[in-house]
Design a protein around this motif. Structure first.
Motif, PDB file in Angstrom:
ATOM      1  N   VAL A 235       3.018  34.114  34.218  1.00  0.00           N
ATOM      2  CA  VAL A 235       2.376  34.477  32.961  1.00  0.00           C
ATOM      3  C   VAL A 235       2.145  33.196  32.173  1.00  0.00           C
ATOM      4  N   LEU A 236       0.917  33.023  31.731  1.00  0.00           N
ATOM      5  CA  LEU A 236       0.545  31.872  30.916  1.00  0.00           C
ATOM      6  C   LEU A 236       0.033  32.408  29.583  1.00  0.00           C
ATOM      7  N   LEU A 237       0.666  32.009  28.501  1.00  0.00           N
ATOM      8  CA  LEU A 237       0.239  32.442  27.169  1.00  0.00           C
ATOM      9  C   LEU A 237      -0.612  31.350  26.550  1.00  0.00           C
ATOM     10  N   ILE A 238      -1.823  31.718  26.132  1.00  0.00           N
ATOM     11  CA  ILE A 238      -2.720  30.766  25.490  1.00  0.00           C
ATOM     12  C   ILE A 238      -3.230  31.362  24.187  1.00  0.00           C
ATOM     13  N   ASP A 239      -3.687  30.480  23.312  1.00  0.00           N
ATOM     14  CA  ASP A 239      -4.344  30.943  22.092  1.00  0.00           C
ATOM     15  C   ASP A 239      -5.698  31.517  22.474  1.00  0.00           C
ATOM     16  N   GLY A 240      -6.137  32.487  21.724  1.00  0.00           N
ATOM     17  CA  GLY A 240      -7.493  32.982  21.916  1.00  0.00           C
ATOM     18  C   GLY A 240      -8.467  32.056  21.216  1.00  0.00           C
ATOM     19  N   PRO A 241      -9.673  31.903  21.748  1.00  0.00           N
ATOM     20  CA  PRO A 241     -10.666  31.076  21.070  1.00  0.00           C
ATOM     21  C   PRO A 241     -11.028  31.684  19.721  1.00  0.00           C
ATOM     22  N   SER A 242     -11.293  30.835  18.764  1.00  0.00           N
ATOM     23  CA  SER A 242     -11.680  31.327  17.457  1.00  0.00           C
ATOM     24  C   SER A 242     -12.511  30.262  16.763  1.00  0.00           C
ATOM     25  N   PRO A 243     -13.627  30.591  16.258  1.00  0.00           N
ATOM     26  CA  PRO A 243     -14.248  31.914  16.330  1.00  0.00           C
ATOM     27  C   PRO A 243     -15.191  32.009  17.516  1.00  0.00           C
ATOM     28  N   PHE A 244     -15.531  33.223  17.876  1.00  0.00           N
ATOM     29  CA  PHE A 244     -16.669  33.433  18.754  1.00  0.00           C
ATOM     30  C   PHE A 244     -17.879  33.496  17.828  1.00  0.00           C
ATOM     31  N   TYR A 245     -19.004  32.967  18.272  1.00  0.00           N
ATOM     32  CA  TYR A 245     -20.174  32.897  17.409  1.00  0.00           C
ATOM     33  C   TYR A 245     -21.127  34.074  17.578  1.00  0.00           C
ATOM     34  N   SER A 246     -20.887  34.883  18.600  1.00  0.00           N
ATOM     35  CA  SER A 246     -21.662  36.105  18.807  1.00  0.00           C
ATOM     36  C   SER A 246     -20.936  36.940  19.853  1.00  0.00           C
ATOM     37  N   GLN A 247     -21.343  38.166  19.997  1.00  0.00           N
ATOM     38  CA  GLN A 247     -20.755  39.019  21.032  1.00  0.00           C
ATOM     39  C   GLN A 247     -21.018  38.434  22.419  1.00  0.00           C
ATOM     40  N   THR A 248     -22.215  37.867  22.600  1.00  0.00           N
ATOM     41  CA  THR A 248     -22.550  37.255  23.893  1.00  0.00           C
ATOM     42  C   THR A 248     -21.644  36.065  24.173  1.00  0.00           C
ATOM     43  N   ASP A 249     -21.332  35.272  23.154  1.00  0.00           N
ATOM     44  CA  ASP A 249     -20.420  34.142  23.299  1.00  0.00           C
ATOM     45  C   ASP A 249     -19.063  34.640  23.803  1.00  0.00           C
ATOM     46  N   GLU A 250     -18.548  35.681  23.186  1.00  0.00           N
ATOM     47  CA  GLU A 250     -17.269  36.258  23.614  1.00  0.00           C
ATOM     48  C   GLU A 250     -17.359  36.804  25.036  1.00  0.00           C
ATOM     49  N   ASP A 251     -18.446  37.490  25.337  1.00  0.00           N
ATOM     50  CA  ASP A 251     -18.644  38.034  26.686  1.00  0.00           C
ATOM     51  C   ASP A 251     -18.642  36.920  27.733  1.00  0.00           C
ATOM     52  N   HIS A 252     -19.310  35.810  27.419  1.00  0.00           N
ATOM     53  CA  HIS A 252     -19.370  34.691  28.364  1.00  0.00           C
ATOM     54  C   HIS A 252     -17.992  34.066  28.577  1.00  0.00           C
ATOM     55  N   PHE A 253     -17.218  33.939  27.508  1.00  0.00           N
ATOM     56  CA  PHE A 253     -15.867  33.397  27.642  1.00  0.00           C
ATOM     57  C   PHE A 253     -15.054  34.233  28.621  1.00  0.00           C
ATOM     58  N   PHE A 254     -15.021  35.533  28.401  1.00  0.00           N
ATOM     59  CA  PHE A 254     -14.204  36.391  29.258  1.00  0.00           C
ATOM     60  C   PHE A 254     -14.765  36.508  30.672  1.00  0.00           C
ATOM     61  N   ALA A 255     -16.076  36.478  30.818  1.00  0.00           N
ATOM     62  CA  ALA A 255     -16.666  36.504  32.159  1.00  0.00           C
ATOM     63  C   ALA A 255     -16.280  35.248  32.934  1.00  0.00           C
ATOM     64  N   TRP A 256     -16.319  34.093  32.274  1.00  0.00           N
ATOM     65  CA  TRP A 256     -15.939  32.841  32.935  1.00  0.00           C
ATOM     66  C   TRP A 256     -14.454  32.879  33.285  1.00  0.00           C
ATOM     67  N   LEU A 257     -13.631  33.272  32.328  1.00  0.00           N
ATOM     68  CA  LEU A 257     -12.193  33.340  32.563  1.00  0.00           C
ATOM     69  C   LEU A 257     -11.875  34.245  33.750  1.00  0.00           C
ATOM     70  N   GLU A 258     -12.470  35.430  33.766  1.00  0.00           N
ATOM     71  CA  GLU A 258     -12.176  36.397  34.826  1.00  0.00           C
ATOM     72  C   GLU A 258     -12.816  36.019  36.165  1.00  0.00           C
ATOM     73  N   SER A 259     -13.756  35.066  36.163  1.00  0.00           N
ATOM     74  CA  SER A 259     -14.359  34.611  37.420  1.00  0.00           C
ATOM     75  C   SER A 259     -13.525  33.549  38.127  1.00  0.00           C
ATOM     76  N   ILE A 260     -12.529  33.003  37.452  1.00  0.00           N
ATOM     77  CA  ILE A 260     -11.671  31.979  38.049  1.00  0.00           C
ATOM     78  C   ILE A 260     -10.746  32.677  39.046  1.00  0.00           C
ATOM     79  N   PRO A 261     -10.809  32.284  40.324  1.00  0.00           N
ATOM     80  CA  PRO A 261     -10.072  33.014  41.358  1.00  0.00           C
ATOM     81  C   PRO A 261      -8.567  33.160  41.102  1.00  0.00           C
ATOM     82  N   ALA A 262      -7.937  32.171  40.493  1.00  0.00           N
ATOM     83  CA  ALA A 262      -6.485  32.234  40.286  1.00  0.00           C
ATOM     84  C   ALA A 262      -6.079  33.138  39.134  1.00  0.00           C
TER      85      ALA A 262
END
Length: 101
Positions: free
Chosen positions: A8-35
């Motif tokens: 388990v790795l605890l990280i700060d959440g990004p802040s702020p997101f500048y749009s819903q698409t910005d937030e969507d891209h962050f989580f899509a990139w994060l969840e695309s990392i195989p590990a």
């Protein structure tokens, strides 16, 4: 028997997101990392379930993502230290002070 462990790795959440698409891209990139095997919100932060040992490409992507979104990279220090590749301890890398500082 599964030879890969998870941590388990605890990280700060990004802040702020500048749009819903910005937030969507962050989580899509994060969840695309195989590990990255799971992501859960914890207060203002995120709990990442990370496959260990983390692969070099996954760690590079995680460093890049966290740097791009201004997330504190210090929690990545143990993941960098367990790597055999000296790249992850190279003081000349753009992210070194954010991880080790």
């Amino acid at each position: 028997m599964d030879e890969t462990a998870k941590a388990v790795l605890l990280i700060d959440g990004p802040s702020p997101f500048y749009s819903q698409t910005d937030e969507d891209h962050f989580f899509a990139w994060l969840e695309s990392i195989p590990a990255i095997k799971g992501v859960t919100g914890k207060g203002r932060g995120l709990e990442l379930i990370v496959e260990r040992p983390i692969g070099e490409e996954s760690l590079r992507d995680l460093i890049a993502l966290m740097t791009r979104y201004g997330v504190d990279c210090h929690p990545l220090k143990p993941l960098c230290e367990e790597q055999k590749d000296e790249y992850f301890r190279d003081k000349r890398k753009y992210w070194h002070s954010a991880v080790y500082g």
